[in-house]
Design an enzyme around this catalytic site. Structure first.
Site, PDB file in Angstrom:
ATOM      1  N   LYS A  36      11.476  70.717  28.624  1.00 46.93           N
ATOM      2  CA  LYS A  36      10.365  72.184  28.834  1.00 46.93           C
ATOM      3  C   LYS A  36       9.277  71.995  27.696  1.00 46.93           C
ATOM      4  O   LYS A  36       9.274  71.152  26.915  1.00 46.93           O
ATOM      5  CB  LYS A  36      11.376  73.389  28.471  1.00 46.93           C
ATOM      6  N   ARG A 131      21.889  86.364  24.877  1.00 42.72           N
ATOM      7  CA  ARG A 131      20.413  86.448  25.282  1.00 42.72           C
ATOM      8  C   ARG A 131      20.202  86.107  26.801  1.00 42.72           C
ATOM      9  O   ARG A 131      19.881  87.333  27.547  1.00 42.72           O
ATOM     10  CB  ARG A 131      19.839  84.905  24.825  1.00 42.72           C
ATOM     11  N   TYR A 258      -9.328  78.160   0.758  1.00 44.95           N
ATOM     12  CA  TYR A 258      -9.609  79.568   0.991  1.00 44.95           C
ATOM     13  C   TYR A 258      -8.843  80.397  -0.024  1.00 44.95           C
ATOM     14  O   TYR A 258      -7.537  79.988   0.042  1.00 44.95           O
ATOM     15  CB  TYR A 258      -9.432  79.991   2.235  1.00 44.95           C
ATOM     16  N   MET A 306      -8.589  75.720   9.540  1.00 49.21           N
ATOM     17  CA  MET A 306      -8.318  75.373  11.024  1.00 49.21           C
ATOM     18  C   MET A 306      -8.588  73.902  11.268  1.00 49.21           C
ATOM     19  O   MET A 306      -7.544  73.423  12.107  1.00 49.21           O
ATOM     20  CB  MET A 306      -9.769  76.136  11.599  1.00 49.21           C
TER      21      MET A 306
HETATM   22  C1  LIG Z   1      15.980  74.308  25.500  1.00 52.58           C
HETATM   23  C2  LIG Z   1      17.490  74.387  25.891  1.00 52.58           C
HETATM   24  C3  LIG Z   1      18.124  73.183  25.666  1.00 52.58           C
HETATM   25  C4  LIG Z   1      17.984  71.976  24.633  1.00 52.58           C
HETATM   26  O1  LIG Z   1      18.116  72.485  23.483  1.00 52.58           O
HETATM   27  P1  LIG Z   1      18.042  71.222  22.237  1.00 52.58           P
HETATM   28  O2  LIG Z   1      18.491  72.316  20.744  1.00 52.58           O
HETATM   29  O3  LIG Z   1      16.560  71.155  21.963  1.00 52.58           O
HETATM   30  O4  LIG Z   1      18.789  70.082  22.468  1.00 52.58           O
HETATM   31  C5  LIG Z   1      19.519  73.411  26.323  1.00 52.58           C
HETATM   32  N1  LIG Z   1      19.849  74.270  27.047  1.00 52.58           N
HETATM   33  C6  LIG Z   1      19.169  75.355  27.275  1.00 52.58           C
HETATM   34  C7  LIG Z   1      19.526  76.560  28.361  1.00 52.58           C
HETATM   35  C8  LIG Z   1      17.931  75.522  26.651  1.00 52.58           C
HETATM   36  O5  LIG Z   1      17.011  76.555  26.811  1.00 52.58           O
END
Ligand SMILES: *Cc1c(COP(=O)(O)O)cnc(C)c1O
Length: 361
Positions: A36, A131, A258, A306
């Site tokens: 992802k 969650r 800055y 930036m």
């Molecule tokens: C992102 C995610 C993972 C991977 O997690 P890592 O900590 O990057 O290994 C596994 N399962 C779910 C449901 C996730 O959303």
């Protein structure tokens, strides 16, 4: 020197190597490689090509799955959040995506499905993260509805660990026990299960079961507190390089950047480096955050702009305009950098912005 001032160099062999490290930790499990967020900033398509040995790929969103299909990935693709309306469900059918099912609304969508495709689903149980997923007391009803649904070809079970990064935290053991208890009534069905993210793979062998779901460790970063990639034999896949674009002297009492956050206490040599929050280098990085200038460690001084940062190079051998700078990656683990911005490696890796070209080696 590359013609670009800043680039993220992605080591595709490191990705392959890290997949083999996953196999070493969980030799009996199948691997759902989590790609992802543009493969945590590493470039979706090159990453999946490098990780082609994985049994499945997982993404968060439908569009990410479509990008995988467009790149020629024909195997199993799992949508970790599932789908949320009939249009998305039809698209998921068309693309043969496997679906996370974690709400009653998603169970109802499947019940209304009239298409020819039958879905492989992952029924998610909330074992304490609060969650996504059905609460243990809601699991049985969801399972029975799905297993009686004509839309469902196959059910697997899944839960997610909230605290596995901390091996001393008893919550992981409680989550595993609750998951076990919850699925016990359907044990006779012999369903495949998945629990472990990277932290589970690295720190909790009981969580490996039939499928592991590593993300971070595939990119060569430790998912455990106070540990580095090298502790587990992982190799960082991304090195973020920039370049010194100016070198100057400042006098004691003069301020840098800055709002003058940093004041020189001694005659100081400052290198200005072409990286800033426009590239994904966080603005709240504090003074002293480590960088490598021509291979030597130095600390940033003053606010991140930036497009630029300042680095105190007073104690380094002479630095020239054009010298390479590593912000994280080879020689400077992102695990060591992230705390200076009060964040975690995940956020730094997937926060590298569009402006930064990815180069693959
Ligand atoms: C992102 C995610 C993972 C991977 O997690 P890592 O900590 O990057 O290994 C596994 N399962 C779910 C449901 C996730 O959303």
């Amino acid at each position: 020197m590359s013609s670009r001032l800043i680039r993220a160099v992605i080591d595709t062999q490191a990705l392959q190597h890290n997949l083999s490290v996953v196999r070493g930790f969980a030799p009996k499990a199948k691997v759902m490689a989590v790609v992802k967020a543009n493969a945590y900033g590493h470039g979706l398509v090159p990453a999946v090509l490098a990780l082609a040995g994985a049994e499945a790929f997982a993404v968060a969103r439908l569009e990410e799955g479509v990008a995988l299909r467009n790149a020629g990935v024909r195997g199993a693709v799992i949508l970790l959040e599932g789908v949320f309306n009939a249009t998305q469900l039809a698209e998921a059918a068309h693309e043969r995506f496997e679906l996370m099912v974690h709400t009653p609304e998603q169970v109802a969508l499947l019940a209304e499905w009239r298409g020819a495709h039958r879905f492989s689903v992952w029924l998610k149980i909330d074992s304490g993260m609060n969650r996504l997923g059905f609460r243990p007391e809601e699991f049985r009803a969801a399972y029975d509805t799905l297993s009686g649904s004509a839309a469902v070809a196959r059910i697997r079970l899944l839960t997610h660990l909230a605290n596995a990064d901390d091996q001393d935290d008893g919550v992981t053991r409680e989550q595993l026990a609750l998951f076990e208890r919850t699925i016990a009534p359907v044990a006779a069905a012999g369903l495949e299960c998945s629990i472990a993210n990277s932290a589970g793979v690295l720190g909790c062998p009981q969580s490996h079961v039939q499928w592991v779901r590593p993300g971070l460790m595939l990119y060569g970063v430790s998912a455990l507190k106070n540990r580095n990639a090298a502790d587990h034999g992982l190799k960082p896949a991304m090195t973020l390089f920039s370049t010194v674009i100016a070198v100057k002297n400042v006098l004691p009492g003069e301020r840098v950047g800055y709002s003058g956050r940093w004041t020189a206490a001694r005659p100081t040599r400052i290198a200005t480096v072409a990286v800033g929050y426009g590239d994904g280098y966080p603005r709240h990085m504090v003074d002293g955050a480590p960088v490598l200038v021509a291979g030597r460690q130095a600390g940033i001084v003053g606010r991140v702009s930036m497009d630029m940062i300042g680095v105190d190079i007073t104690d380094l051998p002479p630095v020239q305009v054009g010298d390479p700078v590593v912000l994280w990656g080879e020689g400077l683990p992102v695990e060591a950098v992230a705390p200076h911005a009060d964040t975690i490696p995940y956020e730094l890796l997937c926060g590298v912005s569009q402006r930064v070209a990815l180069e693959f080696k």
